[in-house]
Design an enzyme around this catalytic site. Structure first.
Site, PDB file in Angstrom:
ATOM      1  N   ARG A 164       0.827  -1.219   0.000  1.00 16.20           N
ATOM      2  CA  ARG A 164       0.000   0.000   0.000  1.00 16.20           C
ATOM      3  C   ARG A 164       0.860   1.268   0.000  1.00 16.20           C
ATOM      4  NH1 ARG A 164      -2.654  -3.896  -0.639  1.00 16.20           N
ATOM      5  NH2 ARG A 164      -4.585  -4.473   0.437  1.00 16.20           N
ATOM      6  N   SER A 237     -10.749   1.174   3.472  1.00 16.92           N
ATOM      7  CA  SER A 237      -9.986   0.960   4.711  1.00 16.92           C
ATOM      8  C   SER A 237      -9.388   2.294   5.141  1.00 16.92           C
ATOM      9  CB  SER A 237      -8.843  -0.020   4.474  1.00 16.92           C
ATOM     10  OG  SER A 237      -9.346  -1.214   3.952  1.00 16.92           O
ATOM     11  N   GLU A 333      -4.434   5.056   6.126  1.00 24.10           N
ATOM     12  CA  GLU A 333      -4.174   4.794   4.705  1.00 24.10           C
ATOM     13  C   GLU A 333      -4.683   5.982   3.869  1.00 24.10           C
ATOM     14  OE1 GLU A 333      -4.906   0.732   3.025  1.00 24.10           O
ATOM     15  OE2 GLU A 333      -6.266   1.840   1.714  1.00 24.10           O
TER      16      GLU A 333
HETATM   17  P1  FAD Z   1      -7.992  10.159  -4.878  1.00 22.05           P
HETATM   18  O1  FAD Z   1      -8.679   9.762  -3.637  1.00 22.05           O
HETATM   19  O2  FAD Z   1      -8.582  11.264  -5.677  1.00 22.05           O
HETATM   20  O3  FAD Z   1      -6.475  10.514  -4.557  1.00 22.05           O
HETATM   21  C1  FAD Z   1      -5.711   9.669  -3.732  1.00 22.05           C
HETATM   22  C2  FAD Z   1      -4.280  10.241  -3.631  1.00 22.05           C
HETATM   23  O4  FAD Z   1      -3.638  10.155  -4.893  1.00 22.05           O
HETATM   24  C3  FAD Z   1      -4.255  11.724  -3.282  1.00 22.05           C
HETATM   25  O5  FAD Z   1      -3.120  11.933  -2.492  1.00 22.05           O
HETATM   26  C4  FAD Z   1      -4.104  12.432  -4.629  1.00 22.05           C
HETATM   27  O6  FAD Z   1      -3.441  13.685  -4.485  1.00 22.05           O
HETATM   28  C5  FAD Z   1      -3.253  11.432  -5.385  1.00 22.05           C
HETATM   29  N1  FAD Z   1      -3.531  11.393  -6.839  1.00 22.05           N
HETATM   30  C6  FAD Z   1      -4.685  11.028  -7.434  1.00 22.05           C
HETATM   31  N2  FAD Z   1      -4.539  11.022  -8.778  1.00 22.05           N
HETATM   32  C7  FAD Z   1      -3.266  11.409  -9.023  1.00 22.05           C
HETATM   33  C8  FAD Z   1      -2.498  11.589 -10.225  1.00 22.05           C
HETATM   34  N3  FAD Z   1      -3.012  11.346 -11.428  1.00 22.05           N
HETATM   35  N4  FAD Z   1      -1.208  11.981 -10.106  1.00 22.05           N
HETATM   36  C9  FAD Z   1      -0.660  12.219  -8.882  1.00 22.05           C
HETATM   37  N5  FAD Z   1      -1.330  12.079  -7.718  1.00 22.05           N
HETATM   38  C10 FAD Z   1      -2.627  11.660  -7.796  1.00 22.05           C
HETATM   39  N6  FAD Z   1      -7.755   0.720  -2.025  1.00 22.05           N
HETATM   40  C11 FAD Z   1      -7.057  -0.433  -2.157  1.00 22.05           C
HETATM   41  O7  FAD Z   1      -5.821  -0.425  -2.285  1.00 22.05           O
HETATM   42  N7  FAD Z   1      -7.694  -1.640  -2.141  1.00 22.05           N
HETATM   43  C12 FAD Z   1      -9.029  -1.743  -2.017  1.00 22.05           C
HETATM   44  O8  FAD Z   1      -9.551  -2.844  -2.026  1.00 22.05           O
HETATM   45  C13 FAD Z   1      -9.784  -0.539  -1.847  1.00 22.05           C
HETATM   46  N8  FAD Z   1     -11.124  -0.582  -1.649  1.00 22.05           N
HETATM   47  C14 FAD Z   1     -11.826   0.563  -1.451  1.00 22.05           C
HETATM   48  C15 FAD Z   1     -13.205   0.481  -1.231  1.00 22.05           C
HETATM   49  C16 FAD Z   1     -13.954   1.625  -1.023  1.00 22.05           C
HETATM   50  C17 FAD Z   1     -15.439   1.509  -0.782  1.00 22.05           C
HETATM   51  C18 FAD Z   1     -13.330   2.890  -1.079  1.00 22.05           C
HETATM   52  C19 FAD Z   1     -14.141   4.144  -0.923  1.00 22.05           C
HETATM   53  C20 FAD Z   1     -11.961   2.990  -1.288  1.00 22.05           C
HETATM   54  C21 FAD Z   1     -11.183   1.821  -1.460  1.00 22.05           C
HETATM   55  N9  FAD Z   1      -9.801   1.863  -1.682  1.00 22.05           N
HETATM   56  C22 FAD Z   1      -9.090   0.699  -1.865  1.00 22.05           C
HETATM   57  C23 FAD Z   1      -9.089   3.145  -1.711  1.00 22.05           C
HETATM   58  C24 FAD Z   1      -9.159   3.875  -3.085  1.00 22.05           C
HETATM   59  O9  FAD Z   1     -10.180   3.359  -3.868  1.00 22.05           O
HETATM   60  C25 FAD Z   1      -7.858   3.783  -3.857  1.00 22.05           C
HETATM   61  O10 FAD Z   1      -6.795   4.321  -3.119  1.00 22.05           O
HETATM   62  C26 FAD Z   1      -7.923   4.511  -5.221  1.00 22.05           C
HETATM   63  O11 FAD Z   1      -6.785   4.204  -5.991  1.00 22.05           O
HETATM   64  C27 FAD Z   1      -8.039   6.034  -5.082  1.00 22.05           C
HETATM   65  O12 FAD Z   1      -8.335   6.566  -6.359  1.00 22.05           O
HETATM   66  P2  FAD Z   1      -8.906   8.030  -6.553  1.00 22.05           P
HETATM   67  O13 FAD Z   1      -8.884   8.343  -8.015  1.00 22.05           O
HETATM   68  O14 FAD Z   1     -10.218   8.171  -5.891  1.00 22.05           O
HETATM   69  O15 FAD Z   1      -7.792   8.887  -5.816  1.00 22.05           O
HETATM   70  P1  NAP Z   2     -10.595 -10.020   4.945  1.00 20.78           P
HETATM   71  O1  NAP Z   2     -10.762 -10.948   3.792  1.00 20.78           O
HETATM   72  O2  NAP Z   2     -11.613  -9.992   6.031  1.00 20.78           O
HETATM   73  O3  NAP Z   2      -9.162 -10.229   5.590  1.00 20.78           O
HETATM   74  C1  NAP Z   2      -8.736  -9.439   6.704  1.00 20.78           C
HETATM   75  C2  NAP Z   2      -7.288  -9.056   6.483  1.00 20.78           C
HETATM   76  O4  NAP Z   2      -6.514 -10.226   6.491  1.00 20.78           O
HETATM   77  C3  NAP Z   2      -7.131  -8.396   5.144  1.00 20.78           C
HETATM   78  O5  NAP Z   2      -6.816  -7.064   5.384  1.00 20.78           O
HETATM   79  C4  NAP Z   2      -6.026  -9.162   4.437  1.00 20.78           C
HETATM   80  O6  NAP Z   2      -4.853  -8.396   4.214  1.00 20.78           O
HETATM   81  C5  NAP Z   2      -5.640 -10.277   5.390  1.00 20.78           C
HETATM   82  N1  NAP Z   2      -5.774 -11.575   4.696  1.00 20.78           N
HETATM   83  C6  NAP Z   2      -6.894 -12.308   4.507  1.00 20.78           C
HETATM   84  N2  NAP Z   2      -6.601 -13.459   3.870  1.00 20.78           N
HETATM   85  C7  NAP Z   2      -5.272 -13.454   3.641  1.00 20.78           C
HETATM   86  C8  NAP Z   2      -4.368 -14.346   3.015  1.00 20.78           C
HETATM   87  N3  NAP Z   2      -4.796 -15.510   2.484  1.00 20.78           N
HETATM   88  N4  NAP Z   2      -3.067 -13.992   2.942  1.00 20.78           N
HETATM   89  C9  NAP Z   2      -2.630 -12.833   3.453  1.00 20.78           C
HETATM   90  N5  NAP Z   2      -3.437 -11.924   4.054  1.00 20.78           N
HETATM   91  C10 NAP Z   2      -4.744 -12.242   4.163  1.00 20.78           C
HETATM   92  O7  NAP Z   2     -10.460  -8.519   4.372  1.00 20.78           O
HETATM   93  P2  NAP Z   2     -11.547  -7.518   3.821  1.00 20.78           P
HETATM   94  O8  NAP Z   2     -11.572  -6.345   4.680  1.00 20.78           O
HETATM   95  O9  NAP Z   2     -12.827  -8.244   3.504  1.00 20.78           O
HETATM   96  O10 NAP Z   2     -10.891  -7.064   2.439  1.00 20.78           O
HETATM   97  C11 NAP Z   2     -10.704  -7.999   1.410  1.00 20.78           C
HETATM   98  C12 NAP Z   2      -9.592  -7.513   0.492  1.00 20.78           C
HETATM   99  O11 NAP Z   2      -9.952  -6.268  -0.096  1.00 20.78           O
HETATM  100  C13 NAP Z   2      -8.277  -7.284   1.240  1.00 20.78           C
HETATM  101  O12 NAP Z   2      -7.222  -7.678   0.396  1.00 20.78           O
HETATM  102  C14 NAP Z   2      -8.258  -5.803   1.474  1.00 20.78           C
HETATM  103  O13 NAP Z   2      -6.961  -5.253   1.495  1.00 20.78           O
HETATM  104  C15 NAP Z   2      -9.044  -5.260   0.271  1.00 20.78           C
HETATM  105  N6  NAP Z   2      -9.754  -4.030   0.636  1.00 20.78           N
HETATM  106  C16 NAP Z   2      -9.023  -2.907   0.745  1.00 20.78           C
HETATM  107  C17 NAP Z   2      -9.649  -1.710   1.042  1.00 20.78           C
HETATM  108  C18 NAP Z   2      -8.852  -0.429   1.099  1.00 20.78           C
HETATM  109  O14 NAP Z   2      -9.446   0.634   1.129  1.00 20.78           O
HETATM  110  N7  NAP Z   2      -7.547  -0.499   1.096  1.00 20.78           N
HETATM  111  C19 NAP Z   2     -11.020  -1.674   1.276  1.00 20.78           C
HETATM  112  C20 NAP Z   2     -11.713  -2.865   1.203  1.00 20.78           C
HETATM  113  C21 NAP Z   2     -11.073  -4.047   0.881  1.00 20.78           C
HETATM  114  P3  NAP Z   2      -4.660  -7.435   2.933  1.00 20.78           P
HETATM  115  O15 NAP Z   2      -5.464  -6.204   3.238  1.00 20.78           O
HETATM  116  O16 NAP Z   2      -3.194  -7.211   2.950  1.00 20.78           O
HETATM  117  O17 NAP Z   2      -5.118  -8.161   1.738  1.00 20.78           O
END
Ligand code: FAD
Ligand code: NAP
Length: 337
Positions: A164, A237, A333
Site C-alpha cells: 500500500r 480501509s 491509509e
Molecule cells: P484520490 O482519492 O482522488 O487521490 C488519492 C491520492 O492520490 C491523493 O493523495 C491524490 O493527491 C493522489 N492522486 C490522485 N490522482 C493522481 C495523479 N493522477 N497523479 C498524482 N497524484 C494523484 N484501495 C485499495 O488499495 N484496495 C481496495 O480494495 C480498496 N477498496 C476501497 C473500497 C472503497 C469503498 C473505497 C471508498 C476505497 C477503497 N480503496 C481501496 C481506496 C481507493 O479506492 C484507492 O486508493 C484509489 O486508488 C483512489 O483513487 P482516486 O482516483 O479516488 O484517488
Molecule cells: P478479509 O478478507 O476480512 O481479511 C482481513 C485481512 O486479512 C485483510 O486485510 C487481508 O490483508 C488479510 N488476509 C486475509 N486473507 C489473507 C491471506 N490468504 N493472505 C494474506 N493476508 C490475508 O479482508 P476484507 O476487509 O474483507 O478485504 C478484502 C480484500 O480487499 C483485502 O485484500 C483488502 O486489502 C481489500 N480491501 C481494501 C480496502 C482499502 O481501502 N484499502 C477496502 C476494502 C477491501 P490485505 O489487506 O493485505 O489483503
C-alpha cells in the site's frame, strides 16, 4: 485551462464533507498539467491533483487549486501471443478499465475489481486486494516531475512499490501521473487463495474458474461487505494493516489467540487492523454522524452532514484506543489534507 473559484469540494470526494477550495480545474490533457502547475507557481498557490476522491479526507478548506485528473484513453502499444501492453489515461475509471480487460480475456487485474477511483491513482498506494497488487501489472508510469519541471517515464523498478505504498506516496505531490502502462496476460494464472474468493467459487460449484468467474466473485464479496459510498461516505480501509516484528507478534498472539495475522517474512507479521479495531470495541460505534462500519471495522463511515475534522478526530480516538490495548500504532491509509 479554466478555473472556477470558491468551490465546494463535497461532490469531489467520497466522504462528501463540506470543505471548500479557492480554485478548481479539470485536467483533460497533458498541456493542462503543465499550465496548471505554472499558474500556481506564478500565483504562489499550492496545487493538489485528485482523481475521484475515494481516498482523501479534507480536514479544512484547501487554500489553493484542486486539479481533477480527467485524462482519458486506452491505447494498445504492443501485443504478442501471450501478453499485451496498454497505455491508459490517468482519468479513466479503475473498475471500468478492469472490466474492459476481463471482457477481452486479458488477465492480471481481476482481483482488483470494484475498487473505486481512477487509473492514475492506482499506483499511488499500489492498490491491492485479495492477494494481488496493481504493481504486478504495471510496466511504467508517465508523469510530470514538479521538482525538476520535466516529463518522465518511470519503469516499474523505479517506483518503490511496497505494501500500500510507492514512491508517489512517499514523496507526495512531486509526480503528477498522466498515463499508466499495464502488461496483461492472455493465459493468466488466476489467484483464488483468499478465503472469501474460494468460498464464493465453492458455493457456486465452480471448480475451474474463468477470469469472469473470479471478477464476479470479487464484485459479489465487495458488494456484500463494503458500504456503498453513494449511501454512506467512506474511503474504504481508513487504516493500513500494521506490520509488526515476529517478537511482538508472539507476545500479542499469546495474549490474544484469536488475533488475525499473516506472516510476511521470517521476521514480520501483518496484523488485520480490522480485527484490532473490533477487539478494541469500535465496530458499529457511532458518534454523531461519524462511525465505525458495522460490517467491517476498518472502514470509517459518515452518516450525514459531518466535517472532515470530526472524521479525523474519530480516527484519532481509534488510534489511541488500539494503542492502549495492543501497543500497536495504526497508520492512516487515507490521504489527509
Ligand atoms: P484520490 O482519492 O482522488 O487521490 C488519492 C491520492 O492520490 C491523493 O493523495 C491524490 O493527491 C493522489 N492522486 C490522485 N490522482 C493522481 C495523479 N493522477 N497523479 C498524482 N497524484 C494523484 N484501495 C485499495 O488499495 N484496495 C481496495 O480494495 C480498496 N477498496 C476501497 C473500497 C472503497 C469503498 C473505497 C471508498 C476505497 C477503497 N480503496 C481501496 C481506496 C481507493 O479506492 C484507492 O486508493 C484509489 O486508488 C483512489 O483513487 P482516486 O482516483 O479516488 O484517488
Ligand atoms: P478479509 O478478507 O476480512 O481479511 C482481513 C485481512 O486479512 C485483510 O486485510 C487481508 O490483508 C488479510 N488476509 C486475509 N486473507 C489473507 C491471506 N490468504 N493472505 C494474506 N493476508 C490475508 O479482508 P476484507 O476487509 O474483507 O478485504 C478484502 C480484500 O480487499 C483485502 O485484500 C483488502 O486489502 C481489500 N480491501 C481494501 C480496502 C482499502 O481501502 N484499502 C477496502 C476494502 C477491501 P490485505 O489487506 O493485505 O489483503
Amino acid at each position: 485551462m479554466t478555473t472556477e473559484q470558491n468551490i465546494s469540494l463535497k461532490p469531489f470526494h467520497f466522504f462528501a464533507s463540506e470543505e471548500k477550495c479557492n480554485f478548481f480545474t479539470r485536467i483533460q490533457n497533458t498541456s493542462q498539467v503543465h499550465e496548471s502547475i505554472k499558474w500556481c507557481n506564478e500565483n504562489k498557490y499550492p496545487i493538489l491533483f485528485i482523481g475521484s476522491g475515494s481516498n482523501v479526507l479534507f480536514t479544512q478548506n484547501f487554500v489553493g487549486l484542486i486539479a481533477k485528473m480527467e485524462i482519458m484513453g486506452i491505447k494498445k502499444l504492443n501485443e504478442t501471443a501471450s501478453s499485451l501492453i496498454l497505455e491508459v489515461g490517468a482519468g479513466e475509471n479503475w473498475h471500468h478499465f478492469v472490466s474492459y480487460c476481463v471482457q477481452k480475456g486479458w488477465g492480471g487485474l481481476e482481483n482488483l475489481s470494484l475498487i473505486p477511483g481512477t487509473v492514475g491513482a492506482s499506483p499511488i498506494q499500489n492498490i491491492g486486494a485479495y492477494g494481488v497488487e496493481v504493481q504486478e501489472c504495471i510496466q511504467s508510469i508517465n508523469a510530470y516531475d514538479t521538482l525538476n519541471n520535466t516529463w518522465i517515464t518511470l519503469p516499474n523498478k523505479d517506483c518503490a512499490f511496497g505494501y500500500r505504498t510507492s514512491l508517489f506516496k512517499q514523496v507526495p505531490n512531486r509526480y503528477i501521473i498522466t498515463h499508466v502502462e499495464f502488461i496483461l496476460h492472455k493465459q493468466p494464472k488466476l489467484r483464488t487463495d483468499y478465503g472469501a474468493i474460494r468460498d464464493v467459487l465453492h458455493d457456486k460449484g465452480i471448480k475451474n474458474p474463468s477470469l469472469e468467474n473470479v471478477a464476479a466473485a470479487v464484485v459479489e464479496i465487495r458488494t456484500n461487505k463494503l458500504p456503498d459510498p453513494k449511501k454512506l461516505g467512506n474511503a474504504g480501509s481508513f487504516f493500513k494493516n500494521p506490520i509488526i516484528s515476529k517478537d511482538q507478534f508472539e507476545v500479542l498472539d499469546k495474549n490474544f489467540p484469536t488475533m488475525v495475522a499473516y506472516p510476511i517474512s521470517n521476521f514480520e507479521y501483518k496484523i488485520a487492523a480490522g480485527w484490532l479495531i473490533e477487539a478494541a470495541g469500535w465496530k458499529g460505534i457511532r458518534k454523531g454522524n461519524v462511525g465505525c462500519y458495522e460490517k467491517q471495522a476498518l472502514v470509517i463511515v459518515s452518516y450525514g452532514i459531518v466535517s472532515g475534522k470530526e472524521i479525523f478526530d474519530f480516527s484519532e480516538e481509534i488510534i489511541h484506543s488500539v494503542y492502549e490495548k495492543f501497543k500497536v500504532t495504526l497508520e492512516r491509509e487515507v490521504n489527509v489534507y
